[in-house]
Motif scaffolding. Structure first.
Motif, PDB file in Angstrom:
ATOM      1  N   ARG A  64      15.110   3.220  47.013  1.00 57.53           N
ATOM      2  CA  ARG A  64      14.568   4.585  47.113  1.00 57.53           C
ATOM      3  C   ARG A  64      15.476   5.470  47.950  1.00 57.53           C
ATOM      4  N   ARG A  65      16.038   4.879  49.021  1.00 53.72           N
ATOM      5  CA  ARG A  65      16.967   5.647  49.863  1.00 53.72           C
ATOM      6  C   ARG A  65      18.205   6.034  49.045  1.00 53.72           C
ATOM      7  N   GLU A  66      18.677   5.048  48.263  1.00 60.40           N
ATOM      8  CA  GLU A  66      19.857   5.280  47.431  1.00 60.40           C
ATOM      9  C   GLU A  66      19.571   6.393  46.411  1.00 60.40           C
ATOM     10  N   LEU A  67      18.354   6.338  45.873  1.00 61.64           N
ATOM     11  CA  LEU A  67      17.939   7.335  44.888  1.00 61.64           C
ATOM     12  C   LEU A  67      17.923   8.733  45.504  1.00 61.64           C
ATOM     13  N   GLN A  68      17.447   8.796  46.738  1.00 62.05           N
ATOM     14  CA  GLN A  68      17.376  10.073  47.447  1.00 62.05           C
ATOM     15  C   GLN A  68      18.787  10.654  47.654  1.00 62.05           C
ATOM     16  N   THR A  69      19.701   9.772  48.071  1.00 61.30           N
ATOM     17  CA  THR A  69      21.097  10.190  48.265  1.00 61.30           C
ATOM     18  C   THR A  69      21.676  10.692  46.947  1.00 61.30           C
ATOM     19  N   LEU A  70      21.374   9.951  45.877  1.00 63.00           N
ATOM     20  CA  LEU A  70      21.885  10.299  44.555  1.00 63.00           C
ATOM     21  C   LEU A  70      21.359  11.660  44.097  1.00 63.00           C
ATOM     22  N   GLU A  71      20.077  11.918  44.377  1.00 67.22           N
ATOM     23  CA  GLU A  71      19.485  13.214  43.992  1.00 67.22           C
ATOM     24  C   GLU A  71      20.263  14.353  44.654  1.00 67.22           C
ATOM     25  N   THR A  72      20.569  14.176  45.940  1.00 70.32           N
ATOM     26  CA  THR A  72      21.326  15.197  46.665  1.00 70.32           C
ATOM     27  C   THR A  72      22.706  15.374  46.043  1.00 70.32           C
ATOM     28  N   GLN A  73      23.331  14.240  45.719  1.00 65.15           N
ATOM     29  CA  GLN A  73      24.665  14.300  45.114  1.00 65.15           C
ATOM     30  C   GLN A  73      24.618  15.013  43.767  1.00 65.15           C
ATOM     31  N   ILE A  74      23.540  14.768  43.003  1.00 66.39           N
ATOM     32  CA  ILE A  74      23.415  15.403  41.683  1.00 66.39           C
ATOM     33  C   ILE A  74      23.257  16.919  41.848  1.00 66.39           C
ATOM     34  N   VAL A  75      22.408  17.322  42.802  1.00 69.68           N
ATOM     35  CA  VAL A  75      22.206  18.757  43.053  1.00 69.68           C
ATOM     36  C   VAL A  75      23.541  19.404  43.421  1.00 69.68           C
ATOM     37  N   ASN A  76      24.293  18.753  44.322  1.00 69.80           N
ATOM     38  CA  ASN A  76      25.585  19.300  44.753  1.00 69.80           C
ATOM     39  C   ASN A  76      26.583  19.369  43.602  1.00 69.80           C
ATOM     40  N   ALA A  77      26.631  18.289  42.806  1.00 71.73           N
ATOM     41  CA  ALA A  77      27.577  18.248  41.686  1.00 71.73           C
ATOM     42  C   ALA A  77      27.218  19.308  40.642  1.00 71.73           C
ATOM     43  N   ARG A  78      25.904  19.506  40.407  1.00 74.15           N
ATOM     44  CA  ARG A  78      25.472  20.519  39.433  1.00 74.15           C
ATOM     45  C   ARG A  78      25.828  21.921  39.927  1.00 74.15           C
ATOM     46  N   THR A  79      25.632  22.137  41.228  1.00 75.86           N
ATOM     47  CA  THR A  79      25.973  23.439  41.806  1.00 75.86           C
ATOM     48  C   THR A  79      27.473  23.701  41.642  1.00 75.86           C
ATOM     49  N   ALA A  80      28.268  22.683  41.983  1.00 78.54           N
ATOM     50  CA  ALA A  80      29.730  22.816  41.871  1.00 78.54           C
ATOM     51  C   ALA A  80      30.131  23.052  40.418  1.00 78.54           C
ATOM     52  N   ALA A  81      29.480  22.318  39.485  1.00 82.41           N
ATOM     53  CA  ALA A  81      29.793  22.475  38.062  1.00 82.41           C
ATOM     54  C   ALA A  81      29.425  23.892  37.596  1.00 82.41           C
ATOM     55  N   GLU A 156      27.871  11.039  35.202  1.00 82.76           N
ATOM     56  CA  GLU A 156      27.973   9.714  35.817  1.00 82.76           C
ATOM     57  C   GLU A 156      26.848   9.514  36.835  1.00 82.76           C
ATOM     58  N   LEU A 157      26.624  10.550  37.648  1.00 86.65           N
ATOM     59  CA  LEU A 157      25.561  10.456  38.660  1.00 86.65           C
ATOM     60  C   LEU A 157      24.195  10.335  37.999  1.00 86.65           C
ATOM     61  N   GLU A 158      24.004  11.067  36.917  1.00 80.94           N
ATOM     62  CA  GLU A 158      22.712  11.007  36.217  1.00 80.94           C
ATOM     63  C   GLU A 158      22.498   9.632  35.581  1.00 80.94           C
ATOM     64  N   ALA A 159      23.572   9.044  35.095  1.00 79.47           N
ATOM     65  CA  ALA A 159      23.467   7.695  34.516  1.00 79.47           C
ATOM     66  C   ALA A 159      23.096   6.689  35.606  1.00 79.47           C
ATOM     67  N   ARG A 160      23.729   6.866  36.777  1.00 80.74           N
ATOM     68  CA  ARG A 160      23.411   5.966  37.899  1.00 80.74           C
ATOM     69  C   ARG A 160      21.966   6.147  38.338  1.00 80.74           C
ATOM     70  N   ARG A 161      21.517   7.418  38.307  1.00 81.57           N
ATOM     71  CA  ARG A 161      20.123   7.671  38.691  1.00 81.57           C
ATOM     72  C   ARG A 161      19.171   6.991  37.705  1.00 81.57           C
ATOM     73  N   ALA A 162      19.475   7.078  36.424  1.00 81.88           N
ATOM     74  CA  ALA A 162      18.618   6.446  35.410  1.00 81.88           C
ATOM     75  C   ALA A 162      18.520   4.937  35.664  1.00 81.88           C
TER      76      ALA A 162
END
Ligand code: ZN
Length: 269
Positions: A64-81, A156-162
């Motif tokens: 769950r902690r990893e998932l939380q970190t990943l969510e943040t990374q996805i938000v950041n990557a989407r913003t950057a994209a 890639e991040l979304e695949a890892r989240r799945a």
């Protein structure tokens, strides 16, 4: 609690010899049932402990902690994209502006209107526009590459989240199954407990619970081969002699750990 029923002999003679302590009387069959009760309670304690220390629990917390970190990374990557996508649109517009300007100049040049000087100026501008367009296209290409990298990163991040969501669900299912099994076992183990307590009687059951609370859950154990089954210490001759002489309905306690010792044919008395 009814204070008058409380035995005062320990308080009156705290240093008195063991055999002068207040003793509880209970016929051997009641005492033996304590061993059954202890076996049930020990198993119930183990089940409680197993429930509290399921291996899935820390694994779930980590996932769950990893998932939380990943969510943040996805938000950041989407913003950057998104930012790069806007940059790309702007870059595309810049190129288009230069292209349009060049096309207009080319049209005027092809039409051949204006003085030779004007036409020369147009030709000159066309050359610099072509250079500018090449620069801008180069820039656009670089932005495109960054956009592609970021899009790939989001994917890639979304695949890892799945994968991680699936892992969390798997662990939850495993944990729930383990809890169900343990709960079912606790229900089976504890089913006869009330009847056994009733057979033991209130006074002895109360003493048992009191000792259990202060002795890590183990209150009654067999006196086996001259050893207390609670603290595993071998009894000295004085204590053995005292127990040997004690009536069989006397509830005997270990002098070391104060647990109830149940006498059996294998006590070695
Ligand atoms: Zn003991």
């Amino acid at each position: 609690m009814d204070v008058r029923r409380r035995c005062q002999c320990r308080a009156a003679r705290p240093r008195g010899p063991p055999n002068r302590r207040c003793v509880l009387k209970a016929d051997p069959s009641r005492q033996w049932r304590l061993l059954d009760l202890q076996a049930i309670d020990t198993r119930l304690d183990q089940i409680r402990h197993a429930k509290a220390t399921l291996p899935q629990t820390p694994a779930l917390e980590a996932a769950r902690r990893e998932l939380q970190t990943l969510e943040t990374q996805i938000v950041n990557a989407r913003t950057a994209a998104g930012d790069v996508q806007r940059e790309l649109t702007k870059s595309d517009q810049d190129v288009q502006l230069v292209r349009d300007r060049a096309a207009r100049n080319q049209a005027r040049l092809d039409a051949g209107h204006g003085s030779a000087k004007d036409l020369q100026a147009l030709q000159h501008e066309l050359t610099s526009l072509a250079r500018r367009q090449a620069e801008l296209e180069e820039l656009e290409l670089e932005v495109m590459e960054r956009a592609e990298t970021l899009t790939a990163r989001v994917a890639e991040l979304e695949a890892r989240r799945a994968e991680l969501v699936e892992r969390v669900q798997g662990l939850e299912t495993e944990r729930d199954a383990a809890l169900t099994t343990l709960d079912a076992e606790a229900a089976t183990v504890g089913a006869g407990r009330a009847d056994i307590v009733a057979g033991i009687g209130d006074d002895l059951a109360a003493l048992y619970e009191k000792i259990r609370a202060s002795s890590g859950g183990l209150a009654a154990a067999e006196l086996r081969h001259r050893r207390c089954g609670g603290c595993r210490l071998e009894l000295n001759n004085v204590d053995l002699d005292r127990i040997r002489k004690a009536p069989e309905d006397e509830v005997v306690r270990c002098e070391e750990c104060r647990r109830i010792m149940i006498r059996t044919g294998e006590s070695g008395l």
